[in-house]
Scaffold this motif. Structure first.
Motif, PDB file in Angstrom:
ATOM      1  N   CYS A  54       0.834  -1.199   0.000  1.00  0.00           N
ATOM      2  CA  CYS A  54       0.000   0.000   0.000  1.00  0.00           C
ATOM      3  C   CYS A  54       0.873   1.254   0.000  1.00  0.00           C
ATOM      4  O   CYS A  54       1.913   1.302   0.668  1.00  0.00           O
ATOM      5  CB  CYS A  54      -0.908  -0.018   1.223  1.00  0.00           C
ATOM      6  SG  CYS A  54      -1.962   1.443   1.350  1.00  0.00           S
ATOM      7  N   HIS A  61       0.240   3.938   1.409  1.00  0.00           N
ATOM      8  CA  HIS A  61       0.141   4.664   2.672  1.00  0.00           C
ATOM      9  C   HIS A  61       1.217   4.194   3.655  1.00  0.00           C
ATOM     10  O   HIS A  61       2.210   4.875   3.862  1.00  0.00           O
ATOM     11  CB  HIS A  61      -1.271   4.484   3.265  1.00  0.00           C
ATOM     12  CG  HIS A  61      -1.482   5.254   4.530  1.00  0.00           C
ATOM     13  ND1 HIS A  61      -2.287   4.779   5.541  1.00  0.00           N
ATOM     14  CD2 HIS A  61      -0.991   6.454   4.952  1.00  0.00           C
ATOM     15  CE1 HIS A  61      -2.288   5.666   6.529  1.00  0.00           C
ATOM     16  NE2 HIS A  61      -1.516   6.690   6.196  1.00  0.00           N
ATOM     17  N   CYS A  99      -7.245  -1.203   0.680  1.00  0.00           N
ATOM     18  CA  CYS A  99      -6.289  -1.689   1.678  1.00  0.00           C
ATOM     19  C   CYS A  99      -7.040  -2.027   2.967  1.00  0.00           C
ATOM     20  O   CYS A  99      -7.965  -1.311   3.375  1.00  0.00           O
ATOM     21  CB  CYS A  99      -5.242  -0.600   1.943  1.00  0.00           C
ATOM     22  SG  CYS A  99      -4.057  -1.066   3.216  1.00  0.00           S
ATOM     23  N   HIS A 129      -6.193   1.037   6.552  1.00  0.00           N
ATOM     24  CA  HIS A 129      -6.941   2.281   6.712  1.00  0.00           C
ATOM     25  C   HIS A 129      -7.951   2.495   5.581  1.00  0.00           C
ATOM     26  O   HIS A 129      -8.543   3.561   5.487  1.00  0.00           O
ATOM     27  CB  HIS A 129      -5.995   3.470   6.783  1.00  0.00           C
ATOM     28  CG  HIS A 129      -4.938   3.322   7.824  1.00  0.00           C
ATOM     29  ND1 HIS A 129      -3.647   2.933   7.525  1.00  0.00           N
ATOM     30  CD2 HIS A 129      -4.993   3.471   9.180  1.00  0.00           C
ATOM     31  CE1 HIS A 129      -2.937   2.860   8.639  1.00  0.00           C
ATOM     32  NE2 HIS A 129      -3.726   3.180   9.661  1.00  0.00           N
TER      33      HIS A 129
HETATM   34  S1  FES Z   1      -1.538   1.129   5.147  1.00  0.00           S
HETATM   35 FE1  FES Z   1      -2.932   0.958   3.501  1.00  0.00          FE
HETATM   36  S2  FES Z   1      -4.446   2.423   3.927  1.00  0.00           S
HETATM   37 FE2  FES Z   1      -3.018   2.688   5.512  1.00  0.00          FE
END
Ligand code: FES
Length: 244
Positions: A51, A53, A70, A73
């Motif tokens: 991901c 993020h 994902c 989050h």
């Molecule tokens: S790690 Fe994937 S949305 Fe936060």
């Protein structure tokens, strides 16, 4: 990297039948962790399994419609790999840098194919054309040996056709086409089947075989066919892992 199998080539990564609509699975190619997922429209994507993020594996996530979300989050990614939604900030337009690295991915001959190398790599037309008619998916099986080793041992792999009678004379023909090895077995009684084995060099010492069977009667008793070839594949794995 495995010597006879180039990083730029296309490889089978899964049986088509193993990835239903709106599901994602982890796959590996040359030790690179990847995710293959299928959207509701049936198309498949091959991405880095990470991901944008915080690096959570996207293969743990979930598919809704034509987007992969994902699990951590909930960031949503379109089929193009662009982040299209951040649940914690519903009014925020996701930054353009929030995207996932994607790779070439196509579906042919009952297999999902991908390549992680050069975008100019030609499609494996030769391997695809090795499949004649309808092929029944058998299974995928991991062998803890290199793709070169597996490829060499398959040259002598002989599987009698399903239902071959004891004592029948069987003529075997093995053909290699890129990452596919096809073992044709023809009985003197007339029965004939071809076992297609797609090789996925998952890692330096791990190869996954994706098996399909084609033949005039292969579609009549798919469960029995699967059982027959599955047992032979397990024998092959034992042989290649224990007898070198
Ligand atoms: S790690 Fe994937 S949305 Fe936060």
């Amino acid at each position: 990297m495995t010597s006879g199998f180039g990083l730029d080539d296309w490889y089978p990564l899964a049986l088509s039948a193993a990835i239903e609509q709106q599901t994602a699975i982890p796959v590996s190619l040359f030790d690179q962790e990847l995710v293959v997922w299928r959207s509701v429209d049936g198309s498949v994507q091959l991405w880095e399994d990470r991901c944008a993020h915080r690096g959570t594996r996207l293969s743990l996530g979930f598919v809704r419609g034509n987007a992969l979300h994902c699990l951590y989050h909930g960031w949503a990614y379109s089929a193009q790999g662009l982040c299209t939604g951040i649940p914690a900030h519903p009014g925020l337009v996701p930054p353009s840098g929030a995207r996932i690295r994607s790779f070439g991915c196509v579906e042919r001959s009952g297999l999902i194919w991908g390549r992680i190398g050069a975008e100019t790599a030609r499609h494996p037309e030769q391997a695809w054309s090795a499949f004649h008619g309808h092929a029944v998916p058998v299974r995928s099986i991991a062998c803890h040996r290199s793709a070169d080793k597996i490829h060499g041992r398959l040259s002598t792999f002989q599987v009698p056709p399903f239902g071959a009678q004891a004592g029948a004379q069987i003529q075997y023909t093995v053909q290699h086409a890129g990452a596919v090895v096809s073992v044709d077995a023809a009985c003197d009684t007339g029965a004939e089947e071809t076992l297609h084995l797609g090789l996925q060099p998952a890692g330096r010492d791990t190869t996954i075989l994706h098996a399909l069977v084609a033949g005039p009667d292969a579609g009549d008793r798919p469960a029995a066919i699967r059982h027959h070839y599955s047992r032979w594949l397990e024998r092959f794995r034992w042989m290649v892992e224990n007898q070198g």
